[in-house]
Write an enzyme that holds these catalytic residues in place. Structure first.
Site, PDB file in Angstrom:
ATOM      1  N   LYS A  71       0.836  -1.188   0.000  1.00  0.00           N
ATOM      2  CA  LYS A  71       0.000   0.000   0.000  1.00  0.00           C
ATOM      3  C   LYS A  71       0.876   1.245   0.000  1.00  0.00           C
ATOM      4  CE  LYS A  71      -3.255   2.491   2.798  1.00  0.00           C
ATOM      5  NZ  LYS A  71      -3.508   2.751   4.209  1.00  0.00           N
ATOM      6  N   GLY A  88       0.700   5.020   0.910  1.00  0.00           N
ATOM      7  CA  GLY A  88      -0.121   6.027   1.575  1.00  0.00           C
ATOM      8  C   GLY A  88       0.473   7.411   1.406  1.00  0.00           C
ATOM      9  N   ALA A  89      -0.201   8.410   1.994  1.00  0.00           N
ATOM     10  CA  ALA A  89       0.296   9.782   1.900  1.00  0.00           C
ATOM     11  C   ALA A  89       1.586   9.915   2.704  1.00  0.00           C
ATOM     12  CB  ALA A  89      -0.746  10.760   2.417  1.00  0.00           C
ATOM     13  N   ALA A 103       3.259   6.965   4.431  1.00  0.00           N
ATOM     14  CA  ALA A 103       4.103   5.780   4.544  1.00  0.00           C
ATOM     15  C   ALA A 103       3.775   4.762   3.465  1.00  0.00           C
ATOM     16  CB  ALA A 103       3.911   5.143   5.918  1.00  0.00           C
ATOM     17  N   LYS A 157       5.949 -14.218   7.040  1.00  0.00           N
ATOM     18  CA  LYS A 157       6.076 -12.896   6.443  1.00  0.00           C
ATOM     19  C   LYS A 157       5.975 -11.801   7.496  1.00  0.00           C
ATOM     20  CE  LYS A 157       3.820 -14.435   2.234  1.00  0.00           C
ATOM     21  NZ  LYS A 157       2.434 -14.720   1.811  1.00  0.00           N
ATOM     22  N   ASP A 200      -8.486   7.069  12.969  1.00  0.00           N
ATOM     23  CA  ASP A 200      -8.734   6.675  11.575  1.00  0.00           C
ATOM     24  C   ASP A 200      -9.462   5.333  11.533  1.00  0.00           C
ATOM     25  OD1 ASP A 200      -8.651   6.786   8.812  1.00  0.00           O
ATOM     26  OD2 ASP A 200      -6.612   6.035   8.641  1.00  0.00           O
TER      27      ASP A 200
END
Lengths: 328, 221
Positions: B4, B6-7, B9, B27, B127
């Site tokens: 992913k 993100g803004a 990270a 993993k 969040d």
């Protein structure tokens, strides 16, 4: 159709004349500069009243039209300083009644975005609107301009101006802080406050003033103040860009004059593959044309206001306003 | 492998053996807070370091409060990375609509209980969305992102948390919003105990405001 837009939310009294295709025929204004301290609401309103006629005459002269050629009146209905708003609204009501033309109350923040979209050809930007009175990150979604982040206390322009005044930097504060910041080299740590999507600048301002009184170098302090405040602004704007996945970023408001802020936003926009826009400064600062143009957009899309609807709203929010001229 | 972007990270899914120890299996997830060129290095470093440290601490305090979170294997405050356990399961976002009514109610009650545990421990998540929650085969719900979290005992921050969860339910799970949120609240109230009603009331009030900061707290207005 010709619309006459009156802006009077704070220290600028402006009149713009705009036609229905978005051509700006005139952009006249006078700005109240307090002898000392910040804006005094009553003095500012008296300044507007005293200068209204001269600004109107200048606008008509530049546009080369007569007052009877105006078909629509628009004015800044809020948000802003009460006495200033009422002065502008009174002028607009008087002219609309006398000319017998429709009158539209326009939201000041929406108008800033709309004039930028007009002149820059931006279609759907995330807008950072920064001035002495407002600090908001605005993006369109589901029929309204949504606020994706805003200041919880003082606007960033106010932070810079008050700091300048407190440490003895002459008027205009913002541009002088910018000039000094260019010579600053050493970063002095200052409080960086981002809470979720929102910002806060009052603690930053207080701490910068305190550091000055403790003997910190003024140039370094200006540099550190700008870097801290602007990094927070860009971060919140970036979050809105990442969240909405919009491909345009726009900067507007008086603080848009700052070259360092422009540079930082341009960097961020580039990293997201977004285009970056800044309208010409005379349309970034408070101005009449933005009110006139937004009035035209509203009128063309069926917005009608009776005189009763023209009561000014000091605390009107950007996200209260329906935007029928945009879809989605 | 990039999971992913993100803004703030990037998240990478990596073999344990490659990141931590060659004898390890399975993993790990590496959360890397990326450098931002728009800000000066001093600010950039300070923010990434303090946020990396804060998030790791929130993860472990949340776990202590009884909320499943990934194990933090390593906090790298130079490379600005958190190495954590990879939680095998499915995003609540992807399963909530497909569950039967009873199973959905149970899941939402559990989510509500866990939010209450965070709040009682002085943590607000900041969040809460169903994409930040992983449902495992054993029926546990892991909270996997505390990037916007903070320590705050304020009624307002707690109300915002509940309101944001409701908003997430409305936008993604609009067919089941009502019953799902009701179940969340029932779990929340049972777990939080005394004072829960106040938080729920504040969340409603925040919803009516349109945005979540009260006007009286804005100095300029």
């Amino acid at each position: 159709m010709l619309c006459l837009g009156i802006e009077g939310t704070a220290h600028t009294f402006g009149i713009g004349i705009v036609d229905s295709r978005g051509k700006v025929l005139a952009n006249a204004s006078r700005t109240y500069v307090p002898a000392k301290g910040g804006i005094h609401p009553r003095d500012a309103a008296q300044f507007h009243a005293a200068n209204a006629r001269a600004v109107l005459d200048e606008a008509l002269k530049v546009a080369k039209i007569g007052i009877e050629d105006i078909n629509l009146m628009a004015f800044s209905g809020g948000p802003g300083i009460g006495p200033c708003l009422r002065t502008a609204a009174t002028a607009a009501r008087a002219l609309a009644s006398w000319l017998n033309v429709p009158i539209i109350s326009v939201n000041h923040c929406v108008a800033h975005v709309e004039i930028g979209r007009l002149t820059e050809g931006a279609r759907d930007p995330v807008t950072l609107y920064v001035s002495g009175g407002n600090t908001q990150v605005i993006a369109f979604d589901a029929g309204r301009y949504r606020v994706f982040g805003e200041t919880l206390d003082i606007p960033v322009g106010n932070c810079l101006d008050v700091f300048a005044r407190e440490v003895g930097i002459p008027h205009p504060g913002g541009p002088n802080v910018e000039r000094l910041a260019r010579e600053g080299k050493r970063y002095i740590p200052l409080p960086y406050v981002v809470k979720g999507m929102d910002l806060s600048f009052s603690g930053l301002m207080t701490e910068a003033v305190r550091k000055h009184r403790a003997g910190a170098n003024l140039r370094d302090l200006c540099y550190s103040l700008q870097e801290t405040a602007f990094a927070a602004l860009v971060e919140v704007t970036e979050r809105a860009v990442a969240h909405t996945e919009k491909k345009e970023v726009m900067l507007t408001g008086g603080v848009a004059a700052n070259k360092r802020l422009r540079e930082m936003l341009r960097f961020m926009a580039k990293e997201h593959g977004a285009k970056f826009y800044v309208p010409p400064m005379e349309l970034c600062a408070d101005n009449g044309p933005m009110i006139g143009w937004t009035g035209i957009l509203a009128y063309k899309h069926g917005v009608r206001h009776k005189l009763d609807d023209t009561v000014v709203k000091q605390r009107q929010r950007t996200d209260e306003i329906d935007i029928p001229w945009r879809s989605g | 492998m990039l999971m992913k972007k993100g803004a703030e990270a990037n998240l990478y899914l990596m073999p344990f053996a490659r990141v931590l120890h060659r004898a390890g299996e399975g993993k790990v997830v590496v959360k890397h807070r990326i450098s931002k060129r728009y800000r000066i290095p001093e600010i950039d470093r300070q923010l990434r370091e303090s946020r990396t440290a804060l998030e790791s601490k929130l993860f472990s305090d949340a776990k202590r409060a009884g909320v499943p979170t990934p194990i933090i294997y390593e906090v790298d405050r130079i490379g600005m990375r958190i190495v954590m356990e990879f939680i095998e399961g499915r995003q609540v976002k992807l399963v909530l609509d497909k569950l039967g009514q009873k199973a959905r109610r149970k899941l939402c009650e559990l989510m509500g209980r866990q939010v209450a545990r965070l709040h009682r421990a002085g943590i607000v998540h900041g969040d809460l969305t169903t994409s930040n929650m992983i449902l495992t085969r054993e029926g546990k719900v892991y909270f996997v992102d505390f990037g916007l979290g903070e320590y705050s005992p304020s009624l307002e921050a707690r109300g915002v948390d509940l309101h944001l969860l409701k908003r997430a339910l409305q936008s993604i799970h609009f067919r089941v919003t009502e019953e799902a949120y009701r179940a969340v609240l029932s779990g929340y109230q049972r777990e939080f105990g005394k004072g829960a009603g106040e938080v729920v009331k504040r969340a409603e009030e925040i919803g009516r405001r349109g945005r979540y900061v009260p006007k009286e707290e804005r100095a300029w207005h």
